[in-house]
Design an enzyme around this catalytic site. Structure first.
Site, PDB file in Angstrom:
ATOM      1  N   SER A 148       0.739  -1.380  -0.411  1.00 19.36           N
ATOM      2  CA  SER A 148      -0.194   0.435   0.080  1.00 19.36           C
ATOM      3  C   SER A 148       0.751   1.639  -0.112  1.00 19.36           C
ATOM      4  CB  SER A 148      -0.857   0.172   0.941  1.00 19.36           C
ATOM      5  OG  SER A 148      -1.681   1.145   1.685  1.00 19.36           O
ATOM      6  N   TYR A 161      -1.304   0.080  10.846  1.00 17.38           N
ATOM      7  CA  TYR A 161      -1.089  -0.419   9.181  1.00 17.38           C
ATOM      8  C   TYR A 161      -0.299   0.028   8.541  1.00 17.38           C
ATOM      9  CZ  TYR A 161      -4.150  -0.596   4.650  1.00 17.38           C
ATOM     10  OH  TYR A 161      -3.812  -1.137   2.707  1.00 17.38           O
TER      11      TYR A 161
HETATM   12  P1  NAP Z   1     -11.723  -5.648   0.875  1.00 19.11           P
HETATM   13  O1  NAP Z   1     -12.342  -5.175   0.168  1.00 19.11           O
HETATM   14  O2  NAP Z   1     -11.848  -5.603   2.404  1.00 19.11           O
HETATM   15  O3  NAP Z   1     -11.537  -7.393   1.098  1.00 19.11           O
HETATM   16  C1  NAP Z   1     -10.329  -7.626   2.037  1.00 19.11           C
HETATM   17  C2  NAP Z   1     -11.142  -9.559   1.301  1.00 19.11           C
HETATM   18  O4  NAP Z   1     -10.288  -9.847   2.427  1.00 19.11           O
HETATM   19  C3  NAP Z   1     -12.096 -10.226   2.018  1.00 19.11           C
HETATM   20  O5  NAP Z   1     -11.939 -10.796   0.562  1.00 19.11           O
HETATM   21  C4  NAP Z   1     -11.964 -10.838   3.080  1.00 19.11           C
HETATM   22  O6  NAP Z   1     -13.076 -11.753   2.858  1.00 19.11           O
HETATM   23  C5  NAP Z   1     -10.435 -10.797   2.674  1.00 19.11           C
HETATM   24  N1  NAP Z   1     -10.297 -10.844   4.508  1.00 19.11           N
HETATM   25  C6  NAP Z   1      -9.808 -10.230   4.855  1.00 19.11           C
HETATM   26  N2  NAP Z   1      -9.225 -11.126   6.395  1.00 19.11           N
HETATM   27  C7  NAP Z   1      -8.742 -12.476   6.256  1.00 19.11           C
HETATM   28  C8  NAP Z   1      -8.202 -13.180   6.446  1.00 19.11           C
HETATM   29  N3  NAP Z   1      -7.903 -13.256   8.166  1.00 19.11           N
HETATM   30  N4  NAP Z   1      -7.283 -14.337   6.186  1.00 19.11           N
HETATM   31  C9  NAP Z   1      -8.136 -13.945   4.643  1.00 19.11           C
HETATM   32  N5  NAP Z   1      -9.538 -13.531   3.627  1.00 19.11           N
HETATM   33  C10 NAP Z   1      -9.024 -12.092   4.818  1.00 19.11           C
HETATM   34  O7  NAP Z   1      -9.873  -4.955   0.889  1.00 19.11           O
HETATM   35  P2  NAP Z   1      -9.450  -4.411  -0.857  1.00 19.11           P
HETATM   36  O8  NAP Z   1      -9.262  -3.097  -0.673  1.00 19.11           O
HETATM   37  O9  NAP Z   1      -9.897  -5.643  -1.721  1.00 19.11           O
HETATM   38  O10 NAP Z   1      -8.055  -4.551   0.035  1.00 19.11           O
HETATM   39  C11 NAP Z   1      -7.400  -5.551  -0.245  1.00 19.11           C
HETATM   40  C12 NAP Z   1      -5.778  -5.347  -0.279  1.00 19.11           C
HETATM   41  O11 NAP Z   1      -5.264  -4.426  -0.760  1.00 19.11           O
HETATM   42  C13 NAP Z   1      -5.585  -5.200   1.058  1.00 19.11           C
HETATM   43  O12 NAP Z   1      -4.681  -6.008   1.128  1.00 19.11           O
HETATM   44  C14 NAP Z   1      -5.037  -3.956   1.435  1.00 19.11           C
HETATM   45  O13 NAP Z   1      -4.252  -3.444   2.783  1.00 19.11           O
HETATM   46  C15 NAP Z   1      -4.256  -3.336   0.398  1.00 19.11           C
HETATM   47  N6  NAP Z   1      -4.825  -2.496  -0.476  1.00 19.11           N
HETATM   48  C16 NAP Z   1      -6.048  -1.444  -0.584  1.00 19.11           C
HETATM   49  C17 NAP Z   1      -6.214  -0.185  -0.772  1.00 19.11           C
HETATM   50  C18 NAP Z   1      -7.210   0.742  -1.213  1.00 19.11           C
HETATM   51  O14 NAP Z   1      -7.487   1.311  -0.836  1.00 19.11           O
HETATM   52  N7  NAP Z   1      -8.170  -0.474  -0.705  1.00 19.11           N
HETATM   53  C19 NAP Z   1      -4.713   0.414  -0.516  1.00 19.11           C
HETATM   54  C20 NAP Z   1      -3.457   0.074  -1.166  1.00 19.11           C
HETATM   55  C21 NAP Z   1      -3.830  -1.148  -0.579  1.00 19.11           C
HETATM   56  P3  NAP Z   1     -14.327 -11.991   3.174  1.00 19.11           P
HETATM   57  O15 NAP Z   1     -15.530 -11.300   2.010  1.00 19.11           O
HETATM   58  O16 NAP Z   1     -14.458 -13.232   3.719  1.00 19.11           O
HETATM   59  O17 NAP Z   1     -14.654 -10.798   4.228  1.00 19.11           O
END
Ligand code: NAP
Length: 257
Positions: A148, A161
C-alpha cells in the site's frame, strides 16, 4: 496438467476478487480464498467458471497457522500444483484510532492478518514451489505481495496498518533474495486509493483529496487496475526482475513541488 495455478488470498471482494478474475482470464486456475463471505467467494468462482476457467472457493484465515496449511493443501488437492501466490488479504486498523489511542487489539489483528499471514503463507508456498521445481514439474514460481502507499505515507490514525505495510516491503526483499536461486520471483504491487469496501468509510475524504490533485491521475483507482499489474507479473512480463514494486496509484508516489 500444465495450466498454471494461482492462490489469491482475500479474493471474495475488492482487489482480490478482481485479481482472481483477471488471473483466470489470462489462463490460471484460481483458488479463491475468503475469510467469512462464502457466498461472495462462490460468486467469484462461478464467474470464472462461466468464462470457461477453473476456480474453487476455499475458506481460510491467513492469520492462523492451521488454515494456512489447509489453504496450500486444498490448492494441491484441487489443482495439483501452485505457480503463483498473491498475498492480498488485508484489514485496516480497527477503529482508525489516533496513534496516541491505538490499541494492542488492533495491532495484533492487523499484524497477524497483514504481515504474519503473508510471511508464513509465503514460506509454505515457497517450500511447495521448490519441491515442484526440483521434481521437474514446474520451471519456477511467483509470489506477489499487495502492499500500500501506506507503507511510506503516514496516516496518524492507522499506525499499525502503515507499519505492517512498511514491513511487507522488506518481507518482499527478503524472500526475493532467498528465493532467486530457487527460480521463484517475488514482487510487491503497491496500490494507491482504490474503490473497495475498505475505503467506503473514507469515501468523502478521498473524493475531496482526489479532486484537489492527491494523485496526478485524478480518479479513484479500481480493483481492476491492480489486477492488471498482478496479471502482468503472472504472465511472465518481468523475467529478469525480482523484489520490484509496481505502483498502481495514479502517480501518487511521485514527490511534487
Ligand atoms: P476489502 O474490500 O476489505 O476485502 C478484503 C478481503 O480480504 C476480503 O476478501 C476478505 O474476506 C479478506 N480477508 C480479510 N481478512 C482475512 C483473513 N484473515 N484471511 C483471509 N482473508 C481475509 O479490501 P481491499 O480494499 O480489496 O484490500 C485488499 C488488499 O489491498 C489489502 O491488503 C489492502 O491492505 C490492500 N490495499 C487496499 C487499498 C484500497 O484503497 N482499497 C489501497 C492499498 C492497499 P471476506 O469477504 O470473507 O471478509
Amino acid at each position: 496438467m500444465t495450466q498454471p495455478v494461482a492462490l489469491v488470498t482475500g479474493a471474495s471482494r475488492g482487489i482480490g476478487r478482481a485479481v482472481a478474475i483477471e488471473l483466470a482470464r489470462v489462463g490460471h486456475a484460481v483458488v479463491v480464498n475468503y475469510l467469512q463471505n462464502a457466498q461472495a467467494a462462490d460468486e467469484v468462482a462461478a464467474e470464472i467458471a462461466a468464462g470457461g476457467g477453473r476456480a474453487v472457493a476455499v475458506q481460510g484465515d491467513v492469520s492462523l497457522s492451521a488454515d494456512r496449511q489447509e489453504l496450500i493443501g486444498k490448492t494441491f488437492q484441487h489443482f495439483g500444483r501452485l505457480d503463483l501466490l498473491v498475498n492480498n488479504a488485508g484489514i485496516t486498523s480497527l477503529g482508525r484510532a489516533d496513534v496516541l489511542e491505538a490499541t494492542e487489539e488492533s495491532w495484533e489483528r492487523v499484524f497477524a492478518t497483514n504481515l504474519k499471514g503473508p510471511f508464513f503463507l509465503s514460506q509454505l508456498a515457497a517450500r511447495a514451489m521448490i519441491d515442484l521445481v526440483r521434481a521437474g514439474k514446474t520451471q519456477g514460481g511467483k509470489i506477489v505481495n499487495v502492499s500500500s502507499i501506506s507503507a511510506y505515507a503516514v496516516s496518524t490514525n492507522r499506525a499499525d496498518y502503515c507499519i505492517a505495510k512498511a514491513a511487507l516491503v522488506m518481507m518482499t526483499h527478503v524472500f526475493a533474495v532467498r528465493l532467486a536461486e530457487e527460480q521463484i520471483q517475488v514482487f510487491e504491487v503497491c496500490p494507491g486509493v482504490i474503490e473497495s469496501d475498505m475505503t467506503v468509510p473514507v469515501k468523502q475524504k478521498y473524493d475531496r483529496l482526489i479532486a484537489e490533485g492527491l494523485s496526478p491521475i485524478r480518479r479513484w483507482g479500481r480493483p481492476e487496475d491492480v489486477a492488471k499489474a498482478v496479471a502482468a507479473i503472472a504472465s511472465g512480463a518481468f523475467p529478469f526482475s525480482t523484489g520490484d514494486c509496481l505502483n498502481v496509484d495514479g502517480g501518487f508516489h511521485i514527490r511534487r513541488l
